[in-house]
Write a protein that holds these residues in place. Structure first.
Motif, PDB file in Angstrom:
ATOM      1  N   LEU A 162       0.833  -1.208   0.000  1.00  0.00           N
ATOM      2  CA  LEU A 162       0.000   0.000   0.000  1.00  0.00           C
ATOM      3  C   LEU A 162       0.861   1.249   0.000  1.00  0.00           C
ATOM      4  O   LEU A 162       0.542   2.239  -0.672  1.00  0.00           O
ATOM      5  N   ASN A 163       1.973   1.227   0.749  1.00  0.00           N
ATOM      6  CA  ASN A 163       2.878   2.377   0.761  1.00  0.00           C
ATOM      7  C   ASN A 163       3.468   2.622  -0.615  1.00  0.00           C
ATOM      8  O   ASN A 163       3.607   3.775  -1.054  1.00  0.00           O
ATOM      9  N   ASP A 164       3.839   1.542  -1.312  1.00  0.00           N
ATOM     10  CA  ASP A 164       4.358   1.676  -2.675  1.00  0.00           C
ATOM     11  C   ASP A 164       3.328   2.350  -3.575  1.00  0.00           C
ATOM     12  O   ASP A 164       3.663   3.263  -4.355  1.00  0.00           O
ATOM     13  N   ILE A 165       2.083   1.909  -3.483  1.00  0.00           N
ATOM     14  CA  ILE A 165       1.025   2.439  -4.352  1.00  0.00           C
ATOM     15  C   ILE A 165       0.803   3.929  -4.056  1.00  0.00           C
ATOM     16  O   ILE A 165       0.666   4.744  -4.984  1.00  0.00           O
ATOM     17  N   GLU A 166       0.788   4.280  -2.780  1.00  0.00           N
ATOM     18  CA  GLU A 166       0.610   5.688  -2.414  1.00  0.00           C
ATOM     19  C   GLU A 166       1.744   6.535  -2.976  1.00  0.00           C
ATOM     20  O   GLU A 166       1.519   7.630  -3.509  1.00  0.00           O
ATOM     21  N   GLU A 167       2.972   6.044  -2.871  1.00  0.00           N
ATOM     22  CA  GLU A 167       4.118   6.773  -3.429  1.00  0.00           C
ATOM     23  C   GLU A 167       3.981   6.916  -4.939  1.00  0.00           C
ATOM     24  O   GLU A 167       4.282   7.970  -5.505  1.00  0.00           O
ATOM     25  N   MET A 168       3.551   5.849  -5.599  1.00  0.00           N
ATOM     26  CA  MET A 168       3.456   5.864  -7.056  1.00  0.00           C
ATOM     27  C   MET A 168       2.497   6.930  -7.554  1.00  0.00           C
ATOM     28  O   MET A 168       2.817   7.700  -8.467  1.00  0.00           O
ATOM     29  N   ILE A 169       1.308   6.997  -6.961  1.00  0.00           N
ATOM     30  CA  ILE A 169       0.335   7.959  -7.480  1.00  0.00           C
ATOM     31  C   ILE A 169       0.752   9.391  -7.149  1.00  0.00           C
ATOM     32  O   ILE A 169       0.456  10.324  -7.901  1.00  0.00           O
ATOM     33  N   LYS A 170       1.480   9.583  -6.039  1.00  0.00           N
ATOM     34  CA  LYS A 170       1.963  10.923  -5.705  1.00  0.00           C
ATOM     35  C   LYS A 170       3.060  11.384  -6.650  1.00  0.00           C
ATOM     36  O   LYS A 170       3.302  12.583  -6.802  1.00  0.00           O
ATOM     37  N   GLU A 171       3.742  10.448  -7.293  1.00  0.00           N
ATOM     38  CA  GLU A 171       4.798  10.786  -8.242  1.00  0.00           C
ATOM     39  C   GLU A 171       4.242  11.228  -9.592  1.00  0.00           C
ATOM     40  O   GLU A 171       4.964  11.819 -10.408  1.00  0.00           O
TER      41      GLU A 171
END
Length: 708
Positions: A162-171
């Protein structure tokens, strides 16, 4: 109802070979079984069947021709949108069949997919790419027809958290749109998370998936609908990685006895230079030149063969013709040699015959439990130990600086050039290693070694590729556990020579992008520019790590203030306003200076260099700052010496990084530059280099926190 003149044939039984794309309805069936939100659809093989399916799904509809022989459906004219009634359905059905035949006459049609027409909304792409080295990668990006032009995407190695996904969309540049922009509602992010986590399950269950496109996935009305599915099937090849016994590696980097097979009295030859470098640089172990045509070389008794050396040999340095290497390796086994460096060329780098010869010598080495560096290696240098088992021209340097930087290069020539350049700038090395062909020992093995090497504080790598991803992952983990920054400059960024791709994901997520994702995942810092390798290595050898990205900037020029502030903004570094510190600084600088961040102490610092230390101390002590950038301009001795001493003193007394740049020529401040050199404190020659170094310090600090 009259049937189409062109027969629609079923080809479900057609075997899916590796490299084949599934038809959309096949891919949708797989995704549907995992609970992914696939648009309602059904396959029709006749017009009667199409009418029935349309009534069940409801108008408006999309029609798509299904054929394993046609990858690009839109290009072939077999996609029809916004079908509103039965009349249009029948017309477009027949048109699809005709267009398919026209586009590719021998194309076998499985039928026409009848699919609900999705509402308008925010279009995203979800993709999977299976990298041959690193495995499956997840891509999230702004989707639709312009995906390859916009290239607004983020990527992570799978499985993602979930942390990876949150980082991805913020990028994503489109992130504000996903959040909700100017009164528009954003997307249902829980649906986005669910899709990504389900794709984790997909690649675990179907590891043979090579590429996948879900484009577009439309987010509207608090829902998500996958409107198009493209899946490519490849072969599932398990990643093999054998346990590595590196115990004999100590004999390669700290040998007590060395035999140079191919040592020569002619120092124009590589064997002659290699032997000279070992002797002249003060090696204090036992040294045996091996040359059947010489009695002694540089005062050392020569032996006709390795087996005739009367004492133990820990390391064999082999620098003879490639065809003689197998015989020498047999002698190494007979003698009980622990490690060997093979400098000779003519192995896998020249083609198949050389590869066979290379395999032969490695098989011999395995019999004798001998660890091998090379072939085609330039060797190893350990300045702190006075061990130079290398023949690169960099060793002609009169200044060989010992230090704490471990350097590993897959390119001998580039590695040697960087070594000489680094020494010229005062950078000190613990180890320098040319891994070359990596027939046995690899870059990863030396990372693992240096991760626990007491001489090494930072590990820098010139990389062309990774042989064994699991070994690299293990070594990188050991480096970060020991808080030794792992800096990687990776060549091969361009797409020239790469295989053609047929998916949007494969197009936007190139091999180089996968390396960036993998290095980040494993805790390595990717160095973007080659000339940053030395800069950043030196910084990590000296500097403390910042706790965040809030930077105080101290200059003696208004112009420098603006330049540094702009560069910090580009890198995502914050230059926050000061509170109490500004009032204190104002007491020491002239009224025409600037006490707000960035600080401009003006040229007055030339006349009163002692005030510089007071301002710097105030900045370092500010709890709202995590690091300090000092950008000097044209200060000269003797004032430059006062400032240099102030910087070094303040740096020693506090736990924040102070990265210093100086635009003025070294020739006007030789005493100051000598002081920096004596203290092993790097000073950079441009604002760009200063900000870049601070940015890497911040990145590594954040990386460490994430790994904890």
């Amino acid at each position: 109802m009259r049937e189409s003149k062109i027969a629609v044939e079923k080809n479900d039984s057609k075997k899916v070979e590796p490299g084949t794309f599934l038809m959309e309805y096949e891919g949708a069936k797989i995704l549907g079984s995992l609970g992914l939100p696939i648009a309602k659809s059904a396959l029709a093989t006749t017009k009667d069947e199409a009418v029935k399916k349309a009534e069940e799904i409801g108008y408006p509809l999309v029609l798509k021709g299904m054929s394993r022989d046609i990858i690009h459906k839109t290009e072939a004219g077999i996609v029809k949108l916004n079908i509103r009634n039965e009349k249009e359905l029948l017309e477009k059905f027949e048109e699809i069949i005709a267009n398919a035949s026209s586009y590719k006459r021998d194309a076998v049609m499985a039928g026409v997919l009848i699919q609900e027409m999705a509402p308008k909304g925010i279009e995203l792409i979800f993709g999977i790419k299976k990298d041959p080295t690193f495995g499956h990668q997840l891509v999230i990006g702004y989707g639709g027809t312009l995906v390859e032009i916009m290239k607004d995407f983020s990527m992570r190695m799978m499985p993602v958290s979930l942390n990876d996904i949150e980082e991805m969309i913020k990028e994503l540049k489109a992130f504000p749109i996903l959040e909700g922009y100017r009164g528009q509602s954003g997307i249902n992010k829980s649906m986005l998370y669910s899709i990504c986590l389900s794709l984790n399950d997909l690649v675990e269950a179907r590891p043979e998936i090579e590429e996948l496109d879900l484009n577009p996935v439309i987010f509207a009305n608090n829902e998500a609908i996958i409107c198009d599915v493209r899946i490519s099937i490849g072969e599932h090849l398990g990643v093999e990685s054998s346990p590595r016994d590196l115990s004999n590696l100590k004999y390669m980097i700290n040998p007590q006895s060395i035999a140079v097979v191919g040592a020569s009295t002619n120092e124009k030859k590589n064997g002659g230079r290699l032997f000279r470098y070992i002797v002249e640089n003060g090696y204090n172990g036992k040294l045996y030149p091996i040359n059947p045509g010489a009695d002694n070389i540089k005062g050392f008794k020569a032996y006709p063969s390795l087996t005739e050396v009367p004492e133990e040999v820990e390391l064999a340095c082999i620098i003879v013709g490639a065809n003689h290497v197998p015989k020498v390796m047999e002698e190494c086994v007979q003698k009980g040699v622990k490690a060997a460096i093979i400098y000779s060329s003519g192995f896998s780098e020249i083609g198949e015959e050389g590869r066979k010869l290379q395999n032969q010598i490695i098989e011999i080495a395995k019999r004798g439990n001998i660890r091998v560096l090379g072939p085609n290696s330039i060797g190893i240098a350990s300045p702190g130990k006075n061990i130079y088992t290398a023949f690169g021209a960099a060793l002609e340097s009169k200044v060989k600086v010992p230090g704490n930087i471990g350097f590993i290069s897959q390119s001998g020539a580039m590695g040697s050039a960087l070594l000489s350049r680094a020494w010229d700038q005062g950078a000190g090395f613990s180890r320098w290693v040319s891994v070359a062909n990596e027939a046995d020992l690899s870059t990863s093995d030396f990372i693992e070694l240096l991760a626990t090497d007491e001489e090494t504080k930072v590990i820098s790598i010139f990389m062309e590729g990774i042989k064994d991803v699991r070994s690299f992952q293990k070594a990188a983990k050991k480096a970060i556990e020991n808080q030794k920054p792992l800096l990687v400059f990776k060549t091969g960024r361009s797409s020239i020579g790469q295989k053609a791709v047929q998916s949007h994901t494969g197009s936007i997520a190139g091999d180089d992008a996968v390396y960036s994702v993998a290095l980040k995942k494993y805790g390595a810092l990717r160095i973007e520019q080659l000339d940053e390798m030395i800069d950043v290595s030196r910084a990590f050898n000296v500097q403390k790590l910042p706790n965040g990205r809030r930077i105080g900037v101290l200059t003696a020029s208004g112009g420098a203030c603006s330049v540094i502030a702009d560069l910090c903004s580009e890198k995502g570094l914050e230059v926050p306003e000061l509170t109490e510190a500004s009032d204190k600084i104002q007491e020491y600088i002239p009224p025409f200076g600037s006490a707000v961040n960035p600080i401009d102490v003006t040229a007055e610092v030339i006349a009163k260099p002692e005030m510089f230390k007071k301002v710097l101390e105030i900045l370092v002590q500010d709890q709202n700052l995590d690091g300090i950038i000092v950008m000097l301009t044209t200060n000269a001795d003797p004032g430059a010496v006062v400032i240099a001493q102030a910087i070094v003193d303040v740096f020693r007394q506090h736990d924040k990084p102070i990265v210093v740049g100086r635009l003025g020529a070294d020739s006007i401040a030789p005493q100051a530059m000598a002081l920096y050199q004596k203290e092993n404190f790097p000073v950079y020659s441009s604002p760009e280099r200063v900000v870049s170094v601070m940015n890497y310090l911040v990145k590594y600090s954040e990386l460490l926190k994430k790994q904890q």
